[in-house]
Design an enzyme around this catalytic site. Structure first.
Site, PDB file in Angstrom:
ATOM      1  N   SER A   1       0.786  -1.210  -0.082  1.00 23.46           N
ATOM      2  CA  SER A   1      -0.127  -0.071   0.025  1.00 23.46           C
ATOM      3  C   SER A   1       0.864   1.162   0.143  1.00 23.46           C
ATOM      4  O   SER A   1       2.050   1.218   0.048  1.00 23.46           O
ATOM      5  CB  SER A   1      -0.890  -0.080   1.258  1.00 23.46           C
ATOM      6  OG  SER A   1      -0.149   0.452   2.401  1.00 23.46           O
ATOM      7  N   LYS A   2       0.098   2.512  -0.224  1.00 21.42           N
ATOM      8  CA  LYS A   2       0.818   3.529  -0.161  1.00 21.42           C
ATOM      9  C   LYS A   2       1.889   4.011   0.823  1.00 21.42           C
ATOM     10  O   LYS A   2       2.816   4.664   0.729  1.00 21.42           O
ATOM     11  CB  LYS A   2      -0.183   4.921  -0.491  1.00 21.42           C
ATOM     12  CG  LYS A   2      -0.355   5.340  -1.879  1.00 21.42           C
ATOM     13  CD  LYS A   2      -1.085   6.742  -1.743  1.00 21.42           C
ATOM     14  CE  LYS A   2      -2.048   6.856  -3.010  1.00 21.42           C
ATOM     15  NZ  LYS A   2      -3.057   7.466  -2.964  1.00 21.42           N
ATOM     16  N   ARG A   3       1.411   3.573   1.982  1.00 23.45           N
ATOM     17  CA  ARG A   3       2.263   3.840   2.954  1.00 23.45           C
ATOM     18  C   ARG A   3       3.521   3.313   3.143  1.00 23.45           C
ATOM     19  O   ARG A   3       4.595   4.053   3.693  1.00 23.45           O
ATOM     20  CB  ARG A   3       1.470   3.181   4.495  1.00 23.45           C
ATOM     21  CG  ARG A   3       0.503   4.122   5.357  1.00 23.45           C
ATOM     22  CD  ARG A   3      -0.148   3.638   6.448  1.00 23.45           C
ATOM     23  NE  ARG A   3      -0.750   2.427   5.854  1.00 23.45           N
ATOM     24  CZ  ARG A   3      -0.728   1.454   6.438  1.00 23.45           C
ATOM     25  NH1 ARG A   3      -0.110   1.262   7.445  1.00 23.45           N
ATOM     26  NH2 ARG A   3      -1.392   0.113   6.167  1.00 23.45           N
ATOM     27  N   HIS A   4       3.714   2.579   2.321  1.00 26.66           N
ATOM     28  CA  HIS A   4       5.156   1.824   2.187  1.00 26.66           C
ATOM     29  C   HIS A   4       6.015   2.417   0.934  1.00 26.66           C
ATOM     30  O   HIS A   4       6.782   1.794   0.382  1.00 26.66           O
ATOM     31  CB  HIS A   4       5.135   0.414   2.199  1.00 26.66           C
ATOM     32  CG  HIS A   4       4.550  -0.209   3.497  1.00 26.66           C
ATOM     33  ND1 HIS A   4       3.167  -0.464   3.688  1.00 26.66           N
ATOM     34  CD2 HIS A   4       5.193  -0.426   4.666  1.00 26.66           C
ATOM     35  CE1 HIS A   4       3.180  -0.967   4.639  1.00 26.66           C
ATOM     36  NE2 HIS A   4       4.175  -1.083   5.526  1.00 26.66           N
TER      37      HIS A   4
END
Ligand code: GLU
Length: 485
Positions: A252-255
């Site tokens: 996901s975007k968080r990574h």
């Protein structure tokens, strides 16, 4: 006839997982000389993102995945936007209603919410209770005539049965009908849901292989039933494994970057990204890692797609990108560098100088956009010095002694060049008694501003002697260095 489709929803930028679905479908199509179709699944009107369609197509184009049929391209089976096919879906819904395979449902959002929460509190899996399936014809007619809002649901057979799907990657997958609810197939706004539209379109567009993410696997019983109700043959199915981050959670975007657009703007080469993505869940049957698009096309098969999730290893992508950068023919490398420079702060610098910098940096770039970041050293008046290792070296008293002595002795030269550099350094060694690393490192750190920057002599040729001496003087004046270790 091999016909595969990529059918994204325009709910955002093209995700790396979407690119992999497109790539696998495209490789299989090319290998079998079939057609690759792009279909926009834009039936969820609440999640539409403006510009998503354009971005999806632009990113496929950037990656080199060409489309044979799709919006704006044409073909015999269009239109290729589902929002432009509503009439078709409606006709099939009417047929299902007539056959008794579907029914109108008038349940309100509130009732459905209440139902779900009751089921949850009793520890049951929330499922529609078929309330409207039991309504009689007269009641249905009168409620429709009074224009009461309703959806259409498909019927799951009352008699228990096991649905079996032969998936080309997973083998046979079975789901009991009791686990499947009467799915909404047409919403109250007249738009179909994914389940109905996908079946109708895949059939009418003569899709031979449905390739999609494994999140759709639990939905297959509904799709098989619709094929049965409509009297159609089912295509082949392929459900691709998830792409995971390094902690084995969903990517996901968080990574970090997950959209193809991000990778493009970070300066990854499309051929490197495709090669990397091809190996997410597929392998060529040996330990080869660098495969051209042509090789991938020759080698690709669904049999070697794995069932388990594959890890998105950014280090490996970086390594691969470097390999592809190094393999680029000189002219092509310079052409791409030039494109990147146009987007950065140094676009007005002399082309010849940019070209020299590109040659010096070629082996040091991970991505193309690293180039813009590294140009400060080449063109700034006083390039930044923030490499901790270089600072560490330069703070040493011995280093400062070397630099000062180097400046003093350089005055006896008419010009400092890479030819007389060795001689000068030797003479500094004699006077200071400092040798080897202790002698060369301070010079390298002061001039290239990094402990492992480009070669000293190479940068001396680029800058000319005068600028190198100025850089050394500037370094000695930096407060972080003057104050010692
Ligand atoms: N529109 C669906 C999605 O974006 C496509 C699934 C499919 O390929 O059938 O996930």
């Amino acid at each position: 006839m091999v016909r595969l489709r990529f059918a994204p929803s325009p709910t955002g930028f093209l995700h790396i997982g979407g690119l992999r679905t497109a790539l696998f479908s495209w490789l299989f199509t090319k290998k079998n000389k079939g057609s690759f179709i792009f279909r926009l699944e834009d039936t969820d009107r609440n999640r539409l993102v403006e510009e998503a369609e354009e971005n999806l197509i632009r990113m496929l184009d950037w990656a080199g995945i060409d489309i044979d049929e799709g919006p704006g391209i044409g073909g015999d089976y269009g239109p290729y936007r589902q929002s432009e096919r509503l009439q078709l879906y409606r006709e099939h819904v009417d047929l299902l209603l007539e056959q008794g395979d579907a029914y109108p449902c008038f349940c309100t959002e509130e009732r459905l919410e209440q139902l779900k929460s009751n089921q949850r509190s009793q520890g049951e899996t929330p499922q529609y209770d078929n309330h409207c399936r039991k309504l009689n014809k007269e009641e249905i007619l009168s409620r429709i005539q009074s224009q009461e809002a309703h959806v259409i649901r498909m019927k799951i057979p009352e008699k228990e049965e096991t649905f079996r799907l032969k998936d080309l990657v997973r083998g046979t997958v079975a789901i009991e009908s009791g686990q499947v609810e009467d799915q909404v197939i047409l919403k109250s706004d007249g738009f179909p849901t994914y389940h109905l539209a996908v079946v109708i379109d895949d059939h009418l567009m003569q899709i031979s292989h449905v390739v999609r993410g494994e999140e759709w696997l639990p939905s297959f019983p509904k799709h098989l039933l619709l094929y049965r109700y409509l009297g159609w043959e089912t295509p082949e199915f392929v459900h691709l494994p998830l792409i995971l981050n390094e902690e084995r959670a969903k990517l996901s975007k968080r990574h970090g970057a997950v959209s193809v657009e991000d990778f493009r703007s970070k300066g990854y080469l499309p051929e490197a990204l495709l090669n990397f993505i091809a190996l997410l869940g597929w392998n060529p049957g040996d330990d080869r890692e660098l495969l051209s698009l042509k090789e991938l096309t020759q080698e690709f098969s669904f049999e070697r797609v794995s069932k388990s999730g594959s890890i998105f290893d950014r280090e490996k992508l970086n390594w691969m990108n470097q390999q592809y950068l190094l393999k680029l023919p000189e002219e092509e490398y310079l052409r791409r560098i030039w494109e990147v420079v146009q987007e950065g702060a140094y676009r007005n610098q002399e082309q010849e100088k940019i070209q020299q910098a590109a040659e010096i940096l070629k082996t040091r770039l991970v991505t193309l956009s690293d180039f813009n970041q590294k140009l400060g050293l080449f063109f700034d008046q006083n390039p930044e010095l923030n490499d901790p290792q270089a600072l560490e070296v330069l703070k040493q008293e011995e280093s400062k002694t070397v630099l000062r002595e180097f400046l003093v002795q350089s005055e006896s030269l008419s010009e400092l060049t890479s030819d007389n550099l060795g001689q000068l350094v030797k003479s500094v060694q004699k006077t200071t008694g400092i040798k080897g690393r202790g002698l060369w490192m301070p010079l390298r750190c002061a001039i290239t501003r990094e402990a492992s920057g480009p070669e000293l002599a190479v940068m001396l040729d680029f800058f000319g002697g005068e600028k190198c001496l100025r850089l050394i003087r500037q370094t000695l004046e930096l407060p972080s260095i003057m104050n010692g270790p």
